[in-house]
Design a protein around this motif. Structure first.
Motif, PDB file in Angstrom:
ATOM      1  N   MET A   1       0.839  -1.207   0.000  1.00 23.14           N
ATOM      2  CA  MET A   1       0.000   0.000   0.000  1.00 23.14           C
ATOM      3  C   MET A   1       0.871   1.254   0.000  1.00 23.14           C
ATOM      4  N   ARG A   2       1.938   1.243   0.766  1.00 24.47           N
ATOM      5  CA  ARG A   2       2.826   2.407   0.804  1.00 24.47           C
ATOM      6  C   ARG A   2       3.475   2.638  -0.560  1.00 24.47           C
ATOM      7  N   LEU A   3       3.851   1.566  -1.247  1.00 23.50           N
ATOM      8  CA  LEU A   3       4.402   1.716  -2.594  1.00 23.50           C
ATOM      9  C   LEU A   3       3.363   2.310  -3.536  1.00 23.50           C
ATOM     10  N   GLY A   4       2.101   1.900  -3.389  1.00 18.82           N
ATOM     11  CA  GLY A   4       1.050   2.463  -4.215  1.00 18.82           C
ATOM     12  C   GLY A   4       0.888   3.953  -3.977  1.00 18.82           C
ATOM     13  N   ALA A   5       0.917   4.360  -2.720  1.00 16.21           N
ATOM     14  CA  ALA A   5       0.799   5.782  -2.403  1.00 16.21           C
ATOM     15  C   ALA A   5       1.976   6.563  -2.964  1.00 16.21           C
ATOM     16  N   ALA A   6       3.171   5.998  -2.889  1.00 15.54           N
ATOM     17  CA  ALA A   6       4.363   6.662  -3.430  1.00 15.54           C
ATOM     18  C   ALA A   6       4.250   6.818  -4.941  1.00 15.54           C
ATOM     19  N   ALA A   7       3.761   5.790  -5.629  1.00 14.19           N
ATOM     20  CA  ALA A   7       3.587   5.867  -7.085  1.00 14.19           C
ATOM     21  C   ALA A   7       2.566   6.936  -7.455  1.00 14.19           C
ATOM     22  N   ALA A   8       1.502   7.062  -6.665  1.00 14.32           N
ATOM     23  CA  ALA A   8       0.484   8.071  -6.937  1.00 14.32           C
ATOM     24  C   ALA A   8       1.056   9.478  -6.775  1.00 14.32           C
ATOM     25  N   VAL A   9       1.906   9.686  -5.780  1.00 17.92           N
ATOM     26  CA  VAL A   9       2.532  10.996  -5.570  1.00 17.92           C
ATOM     27  C   VAL A   9       3.404  11.362  -6.764  1.00 17.92           C
ATOM     28  N   ILE A  10       4.186  10.414  -7.235  1.00 19.28           N
ATOM     29  CA  ILE A  10       5.041  10.671  -8.397  1.00 19.28           C
ATOM     30  C   ILE A  10       4.189  11.069  -9.601  1.00 19.28           C
ATOM     31  N   THR A  11       3.049  10.425  -9.758  1.00 20.17           N
ATOM     32  CA  THR A  11       2.182  10.689 -10.902  1.00 20.17           C
ATOM     33  C   THR A  11       1.542  12.071 -10.838  1.00 20.17           C
ATOM     34  N   VAL A  12       1.005  12.465  -9.684  1.00 20.51           N
ATOM     35  CA  VAL A  12       0.313  13.757  -9.604  1.00 20.51           C
ATOM     36  C   VAL A  12       1.292  14.927  -9.715  1.00 20.51           C
ATOM     37  N   GLN A  13       2.575  14.679  -9.527  1.00 16.95           N
ATOM     38  CA  GLN A  13       3.566  15.733  -9.715  1.00 16.95           C
ATOM     39  C   GLN A  13       3.981  15.869 -11.179  1.00 16.95           C
ATOM     40  N   SER A  14       3.465  14.974 -12.024  1.00 22.52           N
ATOM     41  CA  SER A  14       3.754  15.007 -13.456  1.00 22.52           C
ATOM     42  C   SER A  14       2.533  15.526 -14.209  1.00 22.52           C
ATOM     43  N   PRO A  15       2.709  16.236 -15.316  1.00 20.91           N
ATOM     44  CA  PRO A  15       1.561  16.669 -16.119  1.00 20.91           C
ATOM     45  C   PRO A  15       0.944  15.530 -16.927  1.00 20.91           C
ATOM     46  N   LEU A  16       1.593  14.363 -16.924  1.00 27.50           N
ATOM     47  CA  LEU A  16       1.135  13.218 -17.700  1.00 27.50           C
ATOM     48  C   LEU A  16       0.384  12.228 -16.820  1.00 27.50           C
ATOM     49  N   ALA A  17      -0.418  11.374 -17.457  1.00 28.01           N
ATOM     50  CA  ALA A  17      -1.165  10.365 -16.713  1.00 28.01           C
ATOM     51  C   ALA A  17      -0.257   9.277 -16.165  1.00 28.01           C
ATOM     52  N   THR A  18       0.903   9.098 -16.768  1.00 27.50           N
ATOM     53  CA  THR A  18       1.931   8.204 -16.232  1.00 27.50           C
ATOM     54  C   THR A  18       3.247   8.969 -16.242  1.00 27.50           C
ATOM     55  N   ALA A  19       3.904   9.031 -15.111  1.00 25.74           N
ATOM     56  CA  ALA A  19       5.134   9.815 -14.995  1.00 25.74           C
ATOM     57  C   ALA A  19       6.278   9.116 -15.735  1.00 25.74           C
ATOM     58  N   GLU A  20       6.901   9.826 -16.648  1.00 27.84           N
ATOM     59  CA  GLU A  20       7.975   9.232 -17.441  1.00 27.84           C
ATOM     60  C   GLU A  20       9.221   8.941 -16.603  1.00 27.84           C
TER      61      GLU A  20
END
Length: 313
Positions: A273-292
């Motif tokens: 779950m913590r890894l999922g939350a970390a991945a979501a943070v990386i994504t919302v800091q990117s303008p893309l739907a998946t952070a490159e």
């Protein structure tokens, strides 16, 4: 290396953002942004960037949009195996957003996904891909009967199944298959649409969803604590506070990818779950739907911002 087969949406997302105050019924100055998207496809690209072997199977039209999706799959390292209908259009999602990112209106042209019928699962290449995979991931862009057939086939093969809700309108497509789904990722509105009720407190979601037949899943709640459960373990995890949010599109899909990445590595569910939350943070800091820039190393570094999960049971 772990192998994941993804069956679901891979299409074009078009997002128009209004620059000023929204004037309904009038022309609004703004900007368009176009990229490949789809719940299953977003998760597939995230999982591939985290180092897993990912194959994607989805219907696609024989048009320029389909070529754009294929290029995005190649760039992310996804083994793209579409069913191509030369005389059809690739599905698309078009949204108009207010200046603060709130949705004004959207149009989903997803008719092509209806052609992903259960018969497609009998194609030799699909059967082989299912047999080779360690985990199957689908989304609710698939027809209800196809989801049921996929889940039944996975049970026969002894494969785990994960699923993404997509929307309150589409998540009921999983109702006939909940007993065969190991993880379902959804928000509170989708969870309520699935089972027709809401608990008195958020901590009651695992009990209600288990009663409905689901053995594991995650219910996200925006900035409030997400509730997850797997087997007899239930956890609550407060999302980290971040200063900069570029775009929340794809956050739920990246959370699903992060959790599944942890599960495939054999981590305890609360750590997944913590890894999922970390991945979501990386994504919302990117303008893309998946952070490159997503990678296993970047994900590990972002864990420093994620608090420990609270064990509910």
């Amino acid at each position: 290396m772990h192998k994941i087969l993804v069956l679901g949406g891979a299409h074009i997302d078009r997002r128009g953002r209004i620059d000023g105050e929204t004037a309904h019924g009038a022309s609004n100055p703004g900007r368009w942004f176009v990229e490949a998207g789809g719940g299953g496809f977003n998760a597939a690209r995230n999982l591939a960037r985290l180092g897993l072997t990912v194959r994607m199977i989805s219907p696609r039209g024989g048009d320029a949009d389909g070529e754009s999706v294929a290029a995005a799959a190649l760039a992310a390292g996804v083994d793209d195996r579409p069913f191509i209908f030369l005389d059809r259009k690739t599905p698309s999602y078009t949204a108009i957003l207010e200046r603060d990112g709130n949705l004004v209106i959207a149009l989903a042209d997803m008719e092509l996904y209806r052609l992903f019928s259960p018969r497609r699962l009998a194609v030799r290449a699909v059967r082989d891909a299912m047999a080779e995979a360690d985990l199957l991931l689908c989304d609710a862009n698939l027809p209800q009967e196809t989801i049921a057939a996929l889940a039944a086939r996975a049970r026969h093969l002894g494969k785990r199944v994960a699923a993404i809700a997509i929307s309150p309108a589409k998540v009921p497509r999983y109702r006939d298959s909940l007993d065969d789904i190991d993880f379902l990722f959804m928000n509170e509105a989708e969870a309520q649409a699935l089972i027709g009720q809401r608990p008195e407190t958020a901590e009651g979601w695992p009990a209600l969803l288990r009663q409905a037949g689901l053995s594991g899943g995650v219910v996200t709640r925006g900035r409030e604590a997400a509730i997850g459960f797997a087997g007899d373990r239930s956890v609550s995890l407060l999302p980290p506070t971040i200063d900069t949010i570029a775009d929340v599109t794809g956050a739920g899909d990246s959370l699903a990818a992060g959790v599944l990445y942890g599960v495939m590595r054999g981590l305890a569910f609360e750590e997944a779950m913590r890894l999922g939350a970390a991945a979501a943070v990386i994504t919302v800091q990117s303008p893309l739907a998946t952070a490159e820039n997503l990678s296993a190393d970047v994900l590990r570094d972002m864990l420093a911002l994620v608090p420990a999960a609270k064990i509910l049971s």
